[in-house]
Design an enzyme around this catalytic site. Structure first.
Site, mmCIF file in Angstrom:
data_model
loop_
_atom_site.group_PDB
_atom_site.id
_atom_site.type_symbol
_atom_site.label_atom_id
_atom_site.label_comp_id
_atom_site.label_asym_id
_atom_site.label_seq_id
_atom_site.Cartn_x
_atom_site.Cartn_y
_atom_site.Cartn_z
ATOM 1 N N GLY A 9 0.881 -1.222 -0.080
ATOM 2 C CA GLY A 9 0.070 0.127 -0.042
ATOM 3 C C GLY A 9 0.969 1.308 -0.002
ATOM 4 N N ASN A 10 2.165 1.200 0.791
ATOM 5 C CA ASN A 10 2.715 2.328 0.849
ATOM 6 C C ASN A 10 3.427 2.909 -0.597
ATOM 7 O OD1 ASN A 10 3.838 3.985 3.027
ATOM 8 N ND2 ASN A 10 5.901 3.338 2.214
ATOM 9 N N LYS A 127 -11.795 -10.797 6.467
ATOM 10 C CA LYS A 127 -11.217 -9.867 6.031
ATOM 11 C C LYS A 127 -11.908 -8.670 5.977
ATOM 12 C CE LYS A 127 -8.113 -7.802 3.135
ATOM 13 N NZ LYS A 127 -6.651 -7.469 3.645
ATOM 14 N N LYS A 208 -2.722 -10.136 -1.213
ATOM 15 C CA LYS A 208 -1.898 -9.923 -2.324
ATOM 16 C C LYS A 208 -0.533 -10.799 -2.255
ATOM 17 C CE LYS A 208 1.408 -6.409 -1.376
ATOM 18 N NZ LYS A 208 1.489 -6.301 0.018
ATOM 19 N N LYS A 270 3.567 -11.866 4.370
ATOM 20 C CA LYS A 270 4.494 -11.941 3.637
ATOM 21 C C LYS A 270 5.550 -13.046 3.868
ATOM 22 C CE LYS A 270 4.638 -6.882 3.798
ATOM 23 N NZ LYS A 270 3.378 -6.795 2.855
HETATM 24 P P1 ADP Z 1 1.800 -3.778 2.579
HETATM 25 O O1 ADP Z 1 0.837 -2.885 2.347
HETATM 26 O O2 ADP Z 1 3.561 -3.479 2.444
HETATM 27 O O3 ADP Z 1 1.498 -5.394 2.458
HETATM 28 P P2 ADP Z 1 1.572 -4.157 5.465
HETATM 29 O O4 ADP Z 1 1.151 -2.931 6.410
HETATM 30 O O5 ADP Z 1 0.514 -5.156 5.344
HETATM 31 O O6 ADP Z 1 2.113 -3.447 4.289
HETATM 32 O O7 ADP Z 1 2.847 -4.856 6.357
HETATM 33 C C1 ADP Z 1 3.932 -4.110 6.517
HETATM 34 C C2 ADP Z 1 3.764 -3.389 7.918
HETATM 35 O O8 ADP Z 1 3.998 -4.751 8.735
HETATM 36 C C3 ADP Z 1 4.703 -2.610 8.714
HETATM 37 O O9 ADP Z 1 4.453 -1.159 8.360
HETATM 38 C C4 ADP Z 1 4.958 -2.936 10.135
HETATM 39 O O10 ADP Z 1 4.078 -2.152 10.827
HETATM 40 C C5 ADP Z 1 4.118 -4.265 10.126
HETATM 41 N N1 ADP Z 1 4.746 -5.420 10.955
HETATM 42 C C6 ADP Z 1 4.174 -6.277 11.852
HETATM 43 N N2 ADP Z 1 5.096 -7.012 12.196
HETATM 44 C C7 ADP Z 1 6.248 -6.505 11.822
HETATM 45 C C8 ADP Z 1 7.591 -7.361 12.061
HETATM 46 N N3 ADP Z 1 7.669 -8.313 12.741
HETATM 47 N N4 ADP Z 1 8.471 -6.805 11.259
HETATM 48 C C9 ADP Z 1 8.500 -5.883 10.372
HETATM 49 N N5 ADP Z 1 7.246 -5.235 10.262
HETATM 50 C C10 ADP Z 1 6.187 -5.734 10.809
HETATM 51 MG MG MG Z 2 -0.080 -6.246 3.541
#
Ligand code: ADP
Ligand code: MG
Length: 307
Positions: A9-10, A127, A208, A270
């Protein structure tokens, strides 16, 4: 080398995830600058992306205009956002190519992802999507959708089934063999089910990260690269003893996963996708921030998950 880059999303909307279209283009230009280096170095690329904020806004528009024009179901909204975001990525990358005199072609493939109608998510959706509704609004919407209660109100809940396969993976493979850069599986792909051998769209959202892994495995990518807003996956994230994971085997990462270091709504998928990718023959999965894409590929930063 062949890679699937999964944009979070970022990469598309900036930190607060509800950016104006100008801000979305700015975020995308920044992302294009970061990944153009891979293109200059001859990588074969498929770019996947999320669609959370965009599909949320679109659903709100369906709801708001329902007395003027028939509201479109979620799978149609998914297809619409694939076009919308694909267009933005195409244009930003093409402009970067023009600046740098790069001769590569790029296209977006509307992508369907096969799911199982018997997936347990269909009887118990988990979800949350779209905006937060008040008690009064929710009473009306509940007639058409399952909803869940959250801190600040009600949200629509949809099933998030496991992806089984990517319907368009063979045409995507042909395109990258011709050196075309392909944008695909946007928003996790449009979920479809098979009934008597025919495909039908269904109202669900495939994660995704998991859809990106499916596609990466099906096209035999070497690298699955998650570009998000953190430079590493961490142990004890956000705590005093937080520790960046620089390199880990799938066994180690599975152990960390079971210890609860990676929440379901963010880092969890992820990590799960990374494990699946490597298990299915991928060389390496990398998790890092958009700015660090190239450095991470060069092994200088990011979380590297391998066999
Ligand atoms: P995207 O849109 O890239 O999928 P997400 O918000 O779903 O992003 O996932 C990334 C986020 O996961 C980071 O911004 C962080 O706040 C969070 N996060 C949760 N647990 C962890 C972890 N163990 N290590 C790193 N980030 C983490
Ligand atoms: Mg995500």
């Amino acid at each position: 080398m062949k890679a699937v880059i999964a944009l979070g999303g970022n990469a598309l909307t900036g930190k607060d995830r509800k950016a104006s279209i100008d801000e979305q283009f700015d975020a995308m230009k920044n992302t294009a600058r970061s990944i153009v280096k891979m293109i200059q170095n001859g990588w074969e690329l498929v770019i996947t992306h999320g669609n959370g904020p965009q599909v949320g806004a679109l659903l709100l528009q369906q709801e708001a205009a329902k007395n003027v024009t028939p509201p479109m179901p979620l799978h149609i909204c998914g297809a619409l956002t694939q076009g919308q975001i694909g267009y933005m990525i195409q244009q930003c990358l093409l402009n970067e190519f023009r600046k740098k005199k790069i001769k590569r072609e790029i296209t977006t493939i509307v992508t369907q992802v096969l799911v199982n109608e018997n997936d347990k998510e269909f009887s118990k959706p988990t979800k949350p999507i779209g905006p937060v509704y008040s008690e009064k609004e929710a009473r009306e919407i509940k007639k058409r959708h399952k909803m869940g209660r959250y801190e600040n109100g009600w949200r629509i809940l949809v099933p998030s089934p496991q992806p089984i396969s990517i319907i368009e993976s063979s045409v995507i493979k042909k395109l990258i063999e011709k050196n075309v850069i392909v944008i695909a599986a946007g928003g996790g792909g449009i979920p479809v089910v098979e009934r008597n051998g025919m495909l039908y769209g269904i109202d669900a959202v495939v994660d995704k990260d998991l859809a990106s892994q499916k596609l990466a495995s099906e096209i035999n990518a070497d690298i699955l690269l998650f570009l998000t807003d953190v430079e590493y996956a961490y142990l004890n994230y956000g705590k005093e003893n937080e520790e960046a994971i620089k390199e880990a085997s799938i066994e180690e990462v599975r152990k960390y996963y079971e210890q609860g270091h990676f929440p379901a709504g963010s880092m969890g998928p992820k990590i799960k996708a990374s494990i699946n990718f490597v298990e299915n023959g991928g060389k390496e999965a990398i998790i890092t921030s958009i700015e660090k894409a190239w450095d991470a590929l060069m092994g200088k930063t990011g979380t590297h998950i391998h066999r």
